[in-house]
Design a protein around this motif. Structure first.
Motif, PDB file in Angstrom:
ATOM      1  N   GLY A   1      19.110 -36.028 -75.796  1.00 59.63           N
ATOM      2  CA  GLY A   1      20.182 -35.183 -75.303  1.00 59.63           C
ATOM      3  C   GLY A   1      20.723 -35.595 -73.953  1.00 59.63           C
ATOM      4  O   GLY A   1      20.306 -36.605 -73.364  1.00 59.63           O
TER       5      GLY A   1
ATOM      6  N   ASP B   1      21.911 -27.385 -80.020  1.00 62.96           N
ATOM      7  CA  ASP B   1      21.595 -26.708 -78.765  1.00 62.96           C
ATOM      8  C   ASP B   1      22.732 -25.792 -78.323  1.00 62.96           C
ATOM      9  O   ASP B   1      22.506 -24.821 -77.595  1.00 62.96           O
ATOM     10  CB  ASP B   1      21.303 -27.730 -77.671  1.00 62.96           C
TER      11      ASP B   1
ATOM     12  N   ALA C   1      30.406 -30.980 -76.801  1.00 63.49           N
ATOM     13  CA  ALA C   1      29.245 -31.865 -76.856  1.00 63.49           C
ATOM     14  C   ALA C   1      29.570 -33.228 -76.247  1.00 63.49           C
ATOM     15  O   ALA C   1      28.781 -33.794 -75.481  1.00 63.49           O
ATOM     16  CB  ALA C   1      28.776 -32.021 -78.302  1.00 63.49           C
TER      17      ALA C   1
ATOM     18  N   GLN D   1      22.711 -32.012 -79.810  1.00 66.42           N
ATOM     19  CA  GLN D   1      23.493 -31.298 -78.804  1.00 66.42           C
ATOM     20  C   GLN D   1      24.288 -30.163 -79.427  1.00 66.42           C
ATOM     21  O   GLN D   1      24.369 -29.066 -78.867  1.00 66.42           O
ATOM     22  CB  GLN D   1      24.430 -32.267 -78.074  1.00 66.42           C
TER      23      GLN D   1
ATOM     24  N   TYR E   1      27.917 -35.083 -72.670  1.00 69.72           N
ATOM     25  CA  TYR E   1      27.408 -36.449 -72.508  1.00 69.72           C
ATOM     26  C   TYR E   1      28.188 -37.214 -71.440  1.00 69.72           C
ATOM     27  O   TYR E   1      27.601 -37.987 -70.668  1.00 69.72           O
ATOM     28  CB  TYR E   1      27.443 -37.188 -73.844  1.00 69.72           C
TER      29      TYR E   1
END
Length: 294
Positions: A280, A29, A54, A26, A58
């Motif tokens: 992810g 990304d 991040a 993550q 989530y």
């Protein structure tokens, strides 16, 4: 809202709880630089806002447990204690901003992770229980000072390190889960899994045990071994089936996605379920939907 209304162990007694996914993928990304020996710890040092972002991604995907960015932080540098405590604070902020109950798990990675050479996938470092306990004790103490809900003793490759970690926890009353990384029905160091899980079964601090950072196909046999020696809740957060090449510093992906036998894992006793490397927020959101339909 408060990040959690009660102990994680109490929730596990009556329902499944959803973990987050891989922090490193993550962060990558999000455009973060994970090069160097600190890995996600580099972002924790240089861009703590990205770590919190991040965690937030989530939580928005439905994760009920956020695992901190402390996995690869050793205790040699003067700022290590600061970074360990910061990792808990960032996850805590994301948890408190969520619209549902969220717990914070402080990651206690293996000694091999600090070496940054892939040795957490081999174990057998040549160190004894006392030496490994001396390495882990200040890390665990710093994390506990920050007040997480639970310690995540994760990606542990062998029973020597598990024994050291459990010895550090003994008598503290600090809740923890113990999660081995496994392959071919054994620990990464080649020990029988039933013996490995029996160590955690005997620890009153351990509220759940299982596996992480492994191929999904290795989860089922490992859970069977765990269920043979414990009645504690089990956990599983595997990778996507890719294999990490430490020498090349890259993942080798399988030609086709590796299926997750979620029904079998739940039947085996899994109460903590999520993903590790290369899993992810979209995958966690899909997993949340599957859990809601059961």
């Amino acid at each position: 809202m408060p990040r959690a209304s009660g102990p994680l162990a109490a929730a596990l007694a009556h329902r499944a709880v959803l973990l987050d996914g891989g922090l490193s993928n993550q962060l990558a990304d999000q455009g973060c630089d994970l090069s160097g020996g600190l890995w996600t710890g580099r972002v924790l040092t240089e861009r703590p806002d990205q770590v919190e972002a991040a965690h937030t991604a989530y939580a928005r995907a439905g994760a009920e447990v956020l695992i901190t960015a402390s996995y690869q932080i050793g205790y040699g540098a003067p700022e290590a204690g600061v970074l360990l405590r910061r990792s808990v604070a960032l996850a805590d902020r994301a948890a408190r901003a969520a619209d549902h109950e969220v717990w914070v798990a402080a990651s206690v990675g293996p000694y091999g992770a600090v070496l940054a050479d892939g040795s957490e996938y081999r174990g057998r470092y040549g160190l004894g229980v006392a030496e490994l306990a001396a390495f882990h004790r200040p890390r665990i103490e710093a994390l506990l000072e920050a007040g997480p809900d639970v310690l995540a003793l994760e990606t542990i490759p062998d029973t020597t390190e598990a024994e050291a970690l459990l010895g550090v926890l003994a008598g503290t009353g600090a809740p923890a889960w113990l999660s081995y990384t496994v392959a071919d029905g054994r620990t990464r160091a080649g020990q029988p899994l039933a013996e490995a899980f029996a160590l955690a079964e005997r620890s009153p601090e351990v509220i759940a045990l299982g596996v992480n950072c492994c191929d999904p196909q290795d989860v089922g046999p490992a859970l069977e071994a765990a269920a043979s020696v414990t009645r504690k809740p089990l956990l599983a957060y595997p990778n996507d089936g890719s294999v990490w090449d430490a020498a090349a510093g890259r993942w080798h992906s399988p030609p086709t996605p590796v299926p997750w036998d979620l029904a079998a894992w739940r039947s085996a006793g899994v109460r903590l379920l999520g993903g590790c490397c290369r899993i992810g927020p979209p995958a966690i959101a899909a997993l949340a939907a599957r859990l809601r339909t059961r």
